[in-house]
Design a protein around this motif. Structure first.
Motif, short mmCIF file in Angstrom:
data_model
loop_
_atom_site.label_atom_id
_atom_site.label_comp_id
_atom_site.label_asym_id
_atom_site.label_seq_id
_atom_site.Cartn_x
_atom_site.Cartn_y
_atom_site.Cartn_z
N VAL A 157 -11.50 10.44 31.55
CA VAL A 157 -12.32 10.36 30.33
C VAL A 157 -11.55 9.64 29.23
O VAL A 157 -12.10 8.78 28.51
CB VAL A 157 -12.76 11.77 29.90
CG1 VAL A 157 -13.43 11.71 28.53
CG2 VAL A 157 -13.70 12.37 30.92
N THR A 158 -10.27 9.96 29.08
CA THR A 158 -9.47 9.32 28.04
C THR A 158 -9.30 7.83 28.33
O THR A 158 -9.37 6.99 27.41
CB THR A 158 -8.09 10.00 27.96
OG1 THR A 158 -8.27 11.40 27.74
CG2 THR A 158 -7.27 9.42 26.82
N PHE A 159 -9.08 7.50 29.60
CA PHE A 159 -8.90 6.09 29.97
C PHE A 159 -10.16 5.28 29.64
O PHE A 159 -10.11 4.19 29.05
CB PHE A 159 -8.57 6.01 31.47
CG PHE A 159 -8.29 4.62 31.94
CD1 PHE A 159 -7.04 4.04 31.77
CD2 PHE A 159 -9.30 3.86 32.54
CE1 PHE A 159 -6.79 2.75 32.22
CE2 PHE A 159 -9.05 2.56 32.99
CZ PHE A 159 -7.79 2.00 32.83
N VAL A 160 -11.33 5.83 30.01
CA VAL A 160 -12.59 5.12 29.76
C VAL A 160 -12.84 4.99 28.26
O VAL A 160 -13.23 3.90 27.76
CB VAL A 160 -13.75 5.84 30.46
CG1 VAL A 160 -15.10 5.22 30.05
CG2 VAL A 160 -13.59 5.78 31.96
N ARG A 161 -12.65 6.07 27.50
CA ARG A 161 -12.89 6.02 26.07
C ARG A 161 -11.96 5.04 25.36
O ARG A 161 -12.37 4.28 24.48
CB ARG A 161 -12.75 7.43 25.49
CG ARG A 161 -12.85 7.49 23.96
CD ARG A 161 -14.16 6.96 23.46
NE ARG A 161 -15.27 7.79 23.90
CZ ARG A 161 -16.55 7.54 23.58
NH1 ARG A 161 -16.85 6.42 22.92
NH2 ARG A 161 -17.50 8.33 23.99
N LEU A 162 -10.69 5.01 25.77
CA LEU A 162 -9.74 4.09 25.13
C LEU A 162 -10.08 2.63 25.43
O LEU A 162 -9.96 1.75 24.58
CB LEU A 162 -8.32 4.41 25.59
CG LEU A 162 -7.66 5.63 24.93
CD1 LEU A 162 -6.29 5.89 25.54
CD2 LEU A 162 -7.54 5.44 23.43
N ARG A 163 -10.48 2.37 26.65
CA ARG A 163 -10.86 1.00 27.00
C ARG A 163 -12.06 0.55 26.17
O ARG A 163 -12.13 -0.61 25.72
CB ARG A 163 -11.18 0.89 28.48
CG ARG A 163 -9.94 0.94 29.36
CD ARG A 163 -10.22 0.38 30.74
NE ARG A 163 -10.61 -1.03 30.64
CZ ARG A 163 -10.88 -1.77 31.71
NH1 ARG A 163 -10.83 -1.23 32.92
NH2 ARG A 163 -11.23 -3.03 31.58
#
Length: 434
Positions: free
Chosen positions: A116-122
């Motif tokens: 979730v963090t990876f997708v949101r940061l991207r």
């Protein structure tokens, strides 16, 4: 309310804490649910209700920690339930849930937060006007996922291990307390048994010391009463014998009481220097102590009367008018002090019983010195009923019992009973115990 406390909690404080955390988690998830619903073009009320339902499950963390962690993982894609995830992982790690399950759920939570963090940061980086580099999104995602997952899990493992250690120590302390209580009870029982055995031993020793001479005194007194009108000279001799025996009985009784009252003295305080003329032979106390008297009654582990005094016992009975024959087989030798004393007491008590119950009967005392044992037997023939009635000697009924206890305590054999001729026989065999 239950017998244990409030609900499934052990204490009210725990219930208040969990309810408070559940309220905070529900409010957090409700706020985050509204944002998620608006981003998904759904009514905000639906997101708020969903967040309230999901966040309130934190109240069940002590009862069902696995369910709380699973709910936190399920709502992670909606970017809600961070408080629920942290507290749920801590509770799961601190509980008694198997470590395999804890590891799997912690790994699932870490993976969910990471994705979730990876997708949101991207998405945020793509919408921004600057390019931080290809390393930024993966590195920050790992830091955030590990930071949200590892600390509560490690803290929960530490608290759970500490709690189990304290419970183990408490159980061990309770077990030790129970063992100490049991040992104290056993020590009290042993002390009570020792006191009972000591009272029995003292009573037996007093009986052996006094009963024989008092019985002879009664026999002599009866003879004195019979011969006084006919033979004054013999009456005088009998009176002197009665007085002498009474003095001997009082002396032995006084020595017995002196031994019982004596304070324990360290051996170094009474042992004379080596080579001193006052030094007694090895194994015997100094001559000035009351225990040095041959007839002094002392505890059974010290020196006392022995087989050398059997002939004197026989002479005393003969002086009282009893026909006693002494037969000795084998070569006389020294035995262990307790064997000598027990053999002496058996003969003494047997002769006392003859004076009490078989006055006027002939008596045969036999001593046999064998290789590994010493045997004694006292046998009397039929008694003179008139003489036995005149003596009127009381009996406590403990003489034979005391003899049997003494003999069996040394590993010997004791037999007593009537003979075919109408008399009575007492026999004992003791190991030599040199």
């Amino acid at each position: 309310m239950t017998a244990r406390g409030f609900g499934w909690w052990g204490r009210r404080r725990g219930a208040a804490l969990d309810i408070g955390l559940g309220v905070l988690s529900a409010l957090e998830c409700a706020g985050e649910g509204i944002g998620f619903a608006e981003a998904s073009h759904a009514p905000g009320a639906v997101g708020a209700l969903f967040g309230l339902a999901a966040g309130s499950t934190l109240v069940l963390r002590r009862r069902w920690p696995i369910a709380v962690v699973l709910v936190s993982i399920a709502v992670t894609p909606a970017e809600m339930g961070y408080l629920m995830a942290v507290v749920g992982l801590y509770t799961l790690a601190a509980s008694d849930v198997p470590r395999r399950i804890t590891t799997v759920l912690a790994g699932m939570s870490l993976a969910a937060v990471l994705l979730v963090t990876f997708v949101r940061l991207r998405q945020d980086v793509a919408a921004a006007d600057f390019d931080p580099g290809s390393w930024y999104v993966p590195l920050v995602s790992v830091f955030m996922s590990v930071g949200l997952t590892a600390p509560p899990v490690l803290l929960g493992l530490y608290i759970g291990a500490r709690r189990r250690l304290m419970e183990s120590l408490r159980e061990r302390a309770d077990s030790l307390e129970q063992e100490l209580s049991l040992l104290a009870d056993q020590a009290e029982q042993r002390a009570q048994l020792a006191r009972t055995e000591e009272r029995t031993r003292i009573a037996r020793e007093m009986h052996d010391v006094v009963a024989h001479r008092v019985s002879l005194m009664v026999v002599h007194a009866a003879a004195l009463q019979a011969v006084a009108p006919k033979d004054p000279q013999k009456a005088v001799r009998n009176a002197a014998l009665v007085g002498e025996m009474g003095r001997q009985a009082l002396t032995e009784l006084r020595e017995m009481l002196g031994v019982l009252r004596a304070e324990p003295v360290p051996p170094a305080a009474v042992r004379p220097p080596a080579g001193s003329p006052a030094a007694p032979p090895a194994g015997r106390p100094p001559a000035e102590t009351p225990a040095a008297s041959p007839a002094a009654p002392v505890p059974e582990d010290g020196p006392g009367p022995g087989l050398g005094g059997v002939e004197e016992l026989v002479e005393q009975s003969r002086a009282a008018g009893t026909a006693v024959e002494l037969l000795v087989q084998g070569e006389a030798r020294a035995y262990a002090p307790d064997v000598e004393q027990t053999a002496y007491r058996v003969v003494q008590e047997a002769l006392t019983n003859v004076h009490k119950h078989a006055a006027g009967a002939t008596v045969v005392v036999r001593l046999a010195h064998r290789d590994e044992e010493v045997a004694m037997q006292v046998e009397n023939g039929p008694c003179d009923a008139a003489a036995a009635t005149d003596a009127r000697l009381p009996s406590g009924g403990n003489g034979l019992l005391g003899m049997r206890e003494r003999v069996t305590a040394l590993g010997g054999v004791f037999v007593s009973g009537p003979t075919d001729e109408g008399g009575f026989r007492v026999s004992a065999v003791l190991p030599a115990g040199r």
